[in-house]
Design an enzyme around this catalytic site. Structure first.
Site: not given
Ligand code: TRP
Ligand code: SF4
Length: 324
Positions: A112, A192, A195
């Protein structure tokens, strides 16, 4: 007494096939064997969200999918993380027994920090501590998650152990329970299904929209012309046939290898199978979508039941520490 399961998911709004096959179906099954608590973790979402404007809508859409998929508020506790504020208090207490070095080496934190270098906030570092608080606040023993969450559950075990050693036995060390489905690839056939990447097929699509999306999927690149033989084992459409069309699987593989079936027909077949499998889900979802107050009631009741457990655990933790 049934053993307790806890799991959570960030409020990403409408769920897709990957969520359904990877987590939701499994969560639904676990309801029979365990006392399950499922949480929409809106506070966790704040660690990466810059625009919080769609939070309420996303929570609502996600709940519709959860309920339509079979999560049952009579069997399980379904709630929104921020509705039970005790978790933030426990998070603070647990942060005092968590060495910073443990957090800085968590792979998801490093990832992140790389993805949002402009926003490496304090909450992002503490993300797994809040996740630990989620779990141990309810003394959950079993945590169904995907592979990517295993380091977080390991950390949760270490934090629980550390707390227990320092202040006396309080929290069970939670155990990760891996979902049996491998992660589902997206329409690009590479990443993967997600969204964010825009490679997903939402559960709540109409039949026509589903066909449209499936038609966009990447298949075996070796099949440039209709007569080229294919390799089903590397084709993402074939993988989805494994879940939605298991009876015709061998036949499809054979026909693909001998170029008897073209990708367009193969995709159409898959889309139709997805549509017939999801038909009852979509009907339930449409009915629930007409009852916004019911969704609010479910979440209020879930928060109430969660809070009863949370207050008891928090009090015990504070007593053990010596705050009470
Ligand atoms: N970190 C999890 C994810 O990104 C979500 C989560 C938050 C969670 N708290 C949890 C999962 C507790 C399991 C248990 O998917
Ligand atoms: Fe994939 Fe089906 Fe095309 Fe074969 S025929 S490459 S399995 S989409």
């Amino acid at each position: 007494m049934k053993r307790r399961v806890f799991s959570g998911a960030r409020p990403t709004g409408r769920q897709h096939l990957g969520n359904y096959l990877g987590a939701l179906q499994n969560w639904v099954k676990l309801q029979e064997e365990y006392q399950c608590i499922y949480c929409i973790v809106d506070i966790h979402a704040l660690t990466t969200l810059e625009d919080t404007g769609s939070l309420q809508k996303n929570i609502h859409e996600m709940m519709l999918d959860w309920l339509a998929a079979g999560l049952d508020p009579k069997k399980s506790i379904l709630f929104v993380q921020s509705h039970v504020t005790e978790v933030m208090e426990l998070h603070t207490l647990l942060s005092m027994v968590t060495p910073l070095s443990w957090l800085l080496r968590v792979p998801t934190f490093k990832e992140k920090a790389r993805l949002q270098p402009h926003n490496v906030n304090y909450g992002l570092v503490g993300y797994p501590v809040l996740q630990t608080a989620d779990i141990v606040l309810y003394k959950a023993e079993v945590v169904p998650v995907g592979e990517d969450q295993v380091p977080h559950i390991e950390l949760a075990r270490e934090i629980a152990r550390r707390f227990n050693n320092l202040f006396g036995n309080t929290f069970p060390e939670p155990e990760a329970k891996l979902t049996s489905f491998p992660s589902i690839l997206g329409l690009d056939g590479k990443d993967k299904m997600s969204k964010q990447l825009g490679n997903d097929i939402e559960l709540a699509l109409s039949d026509e929209e589903t066909i449209d999306r499936v038609m966009q999927a990447v298949t075996d690149p070796a099949r440039r012309y209709r007569d080229d033989p294919g390799h089903p084992e590397i084709c993402n459409i074939y993988r989805l046939h494994q879940y939605f069309n298991p009876l015709q699987l061998d036949e499809i593989a054979k026909q693909c290898r001998s170029a008897k079936i073209g990708c367009v027909d193969c995709k159409m077949l898959l889309a139709q199978q997805i549509n017939s499998t999801l038909k009852p889900f979509r009907e339930r979802r449409a009915a629930l979508a007409n009852k916004p107050q019911y969704i609010k009631d479910v979440l209020a009741d879930g928060a109430y039941r969660a809070r009863v457990i949370a207050q008891k655990t928090l009090k015990e933790a504070k007593q053990k520490i010596g705050l009470l």
